[in-house]
Design an enzyme around this catalytic site. Structure first.
Site, PDB file in Angstrom:
ATOM      1  N   HIS A 148      16.725  35.175  31.599  1.00 33.66           N
ATOM      2  CA  HIS A 148      18.009  36.158  32.056  1.00 33.66           C
ATOM      3  C   HIS A 148      17.458  37.624  31.417  1.00 33.66           C
ATOM      4  O   HIS A 148      16.817  37.693  30.422  1.00 33.66           O
ATOM      5  CB  HIS A 148      19.309  35.857  31.217  1.00 33.66           C
ATOM      6  CG  HIS A 148      19.559  34.549  32.276  1.00 33.66           C
ATOM      7  ND1 HIS A 148      20.922  34.180  32.476  1.00 33.66           N
ATOM      8  CD2 HIS A 148      19.066  33.737  33.727  1.00 33.66           C
ATOM      9  CE1 HIS A 148      20.735  33.467  32.964  1.00 33.66           C
ATOM     10  NE2 HIS A 148      20.400  33.041  33.736  1.00 33.66           N
ATOM     11  N   GLU A 161      19.394  39.908  29.700  1.00 33.43           N
ATOM     12  CA  GLU A 161      19.317  40.174  28.113  1.00 33.43           C
ATOM     13  C   GLU A 161      18.312  39.523  27.100  1.00 33.43           C
ATOM     14  O   GLU A 161      17.877  40.979  26.560  1.00 33.43           O
ATOM     15  CB  GLU A 161      20.840  39.746  27.918  1.00 33.43           C
ATOM     16  CG  GLU A 161      22.026  39.727  28.368  1.00 33.43           C
ATOM     17  CD  GLU A 161      22.701  38.823  29.717  1.00 33.43           C
ATOM     18  OE1 GLU A 161      24.085  39.037  30.532  1.00 33.43           O
ATOM     19  OE2 GLU A 161      21.056  38.934  30.745  1.00 33.43           O
ATOM     20  N   CYS A 173      26.129  35.868  30.253  1.00 33.19           N
ATOM     21  CA  CYS A 173      26.775  34.190  30.854  1.00 33.19           C
ATOM     22  C   CYS A 173      26.972  33.504  29.257  1.00 33.19           C
ATOM     23  O   CYS A 173      26.893  33.687  28.496  1.00 33.19           O
ATOM     24  CB  CYS A 173      25.799  33.077  31.500  1.00 33.19           C
ATOM     25  SG  CYS A 173      24.497  32.804  30.232  1.00 33.19           S
ATOM     26  N   ALA A 201      15.666  44.919  67.111  1.00 33.71           N
ATOM     27  CA  ALA A 201      15.151  46.142  67.952  1.00 33.71           C
ATOM     28  C   ALA A 201      15.301  45.937  69.278  1.00 33.71           C
ATOM     29  O   ALA A 201      14.643  45.432  69.972  1.00 33.71           O
ATOM     30  CB  ALA A 201      13.430  46.227  67.316  1.00 33.71           C
ATOM     31  N   GLU A 261      17.107  36.417  62.981  1.00 35.00           N
ATOM     32  CA  GLU A 261      16.173  36.996  63.927  1.00 35.00           C
ATOM     33  C   GLU A 261      15.880  36.655  65.121  1.00 35.00           C
ATOM     34  O   GLU A 261      14.465  36.403  65.543  1.00 35.00           O
ATOM     35  CB  GLU A 261      14.411  37.584  63.091  1.00 35.00           C
ATOM     36  CG  GLU A 261      14.360  38.617  61.962  1.00 35.00           C
ATOM     37  CD  GLU A 261      12.882  39.112  61.723  1.00 35.00           C
ATOM     38  OE1 GLU A 261      11.932  39.729  62.709  1.00 35.00           O
ATOM     39  OE2 GLU A 261      12.333  38.980  60.579  1.00 35.00           O
ATOM     40  N   GLY A 290      16.643  35.462  69.229  1.00 38.74           N
ATOM     41  CA  GLY A 290      16.752  35.936  70.282  1.00 38.74           C
ATOM     42  C   GLY A 290      18.140  36.087  71.406  1.00 38.74           C
ATOM     43  O   GLY A 290      19.146  36.049  70.333  1.00 38.74           O
TER      44      GLY A 290
END
Length: 378
Positions: free
Chosen positions: A64, A66, A89, A168, A307, A309
């Site tokens: 982590h 830290e 943690c 888009a 993404e 249709g």
């Protein structure tokens, strides 16, 4: 749990500590795309006004922030202050608890940006530090850190992935010409922006219609070639996917979400090719998207870039799984009453039932306009 207050202070963003916390936040961004489903965390160690150590969470399962900051120090930490963007943690996971290392280091004060949003552990790390004689200050640039860790916060509090619907369209609201041609509506800079999002999330989802029409790779392509490929999720009720589709033949993990309508032999053949098949219950004759996202959460997938249709996009919005929408609007007009729009389906019959966006952002990307917002209830 009752919070001890004798050695604990909550302060606002205007405090002097914000200077160092901002540096910790910038460090944490280096972990984008590499730490899912963990949070983005950065840490700075300061002694007598001088930064003597820094670190960030680099990769899931690794040290982590830290610990990396402590390991970077080359002088005594007695009397030093650690600035860390998320509460340290206090439990064993992939790595030992960070609070133990902080206490043993000789650090005098820990300044925390945000409490751990996990309701099972929130505040416990702070309490443990205080009980061991360390001064704790928290609440520094908290809103900035929450925004940066929106994926982690959603996932750790609900066990469901954060879903971003990206589309888009042309100025007249079309995602393709009447013949189905869509390359390219948005400009190169907009497409590069989308690949950065692909790097940030753990999965990308499309419907089978997109696979059959475009045969995309659904990979991350960044200029520095360091992008992480998201897990590909194909929503395919009847398992119609061609066996030579790029999402099957090209490198990367692929999940096909299907139903018991899918032929058993086709499912077995896909599994032999390394595809993960997930049988999901049907709703209105299609894959139940709500059940699907719950399953994906159980599998450790913390985020989805949708993404799809127009049909999948509407189903996702209508089911309520979409958290955020990113829309690119290109200064192009193509017309055609049969040309598809970003959101299909049955549609909304009353304007007061429309899907609404909040916390709106506008940005010019090349010649395109990007609009981003959080989905609110309709």
């Amino acid at each position: 749990m009752k919070q001890p207050i004798s050695n604990q202070t909550y302060i606002n963003d205007k405090h002097d500590h914000s200077y160092y916390m901002n540096k910790a936040i910038e460090l944490s961004k280096k972990g984008i795309g590499f730490v899912n489903p963990n949070p983005l965390v950065g840490a700075i160690i300061v002694k007598k006004g001088k930064i003597i150590g820094e670190g960030y969470h680099k990769k899931y399962g690794h040290n982590h922030a830290e610990i990396n900051a402590l390991n970077s120090c080359r002088e005594s930490l007695k009397g030093a202050t650690m600035y860390v963007s998320l509460e340290p943690c206090c439990h064993y996971g992939k790595t030992p608890p960070c609070v133990e290392a902080i206490i043993e280091s000789g650090i005098e004060e820990v300044v925390i940006g945000m409490k751990d949003p996990n309701p099972l552990v929130a505040g416990k790390g702070i309490n443990y530090l205080i009980q061991n004689g360390i001064k704790v200050t928290y609440g520094i640039l908290e809103e900035d850190i929450k925004k940066l860790n929106k994926i982690f916060i959603k996932y750790i509090t609900t066990n469901k992935p954060y879903c971003i619907l990206k589309t888009a369209m042309t100025l007249d609201g079309k995602i393709a010409t009447v013949s189905g041609d869509s390359k390219w509506i948005s400009n190169e800079k907009s497409r590069e922006y989308v690949h950065k999002i692909r790097h940030q999330v753990s999965s990308i989802m499309v419907g089978i219609g997109t696979i059959i029409a475009d045969n995309p790779s659904l990979t991350t392509r960044l200029n520095n070639n360091e992008g992480v490929n998201p897990t590909r999720i194909i929503v395919d009720t009847k398992c119609r996917i061609p066996l030579d589709a790029k999402v099957i033949s090209e490198k990367g993990n692929t999940i096909i979400a299907t139903t018991d309508d899918a032929p058993l032999e086709k499912r077995k053949e896909l599994e032999r090719k390394g595809v993960c098949i997930q049988l999901i219950n049907k709703k209105d004759g299609k894959v139940d998207l709500e059940k699907l996202v719950c399953k994906l959460g159980e599998m450790g997938i913390d985020s989805i870039l949708l993404e799809g249709g127009s049909e999948l996009n509407y189903s996702a919005l209508n089911t309520g799984i979409v958290d955020e929408v990113i829309a690119f609007i290109a200064p192009k007009i193509i017309g055609g009453k049969e040309a598809k729009t970003p959101i299909g389906g049955e549609g909304i019959s009353k304007m007061n039932n429309a899907f609404l966006l909040d916390d709106i952002e506008f940005k010019k990307v090349g010649e395109d306009l990007m609009i981003k917002g959080k989905v609110t209830k309709h």
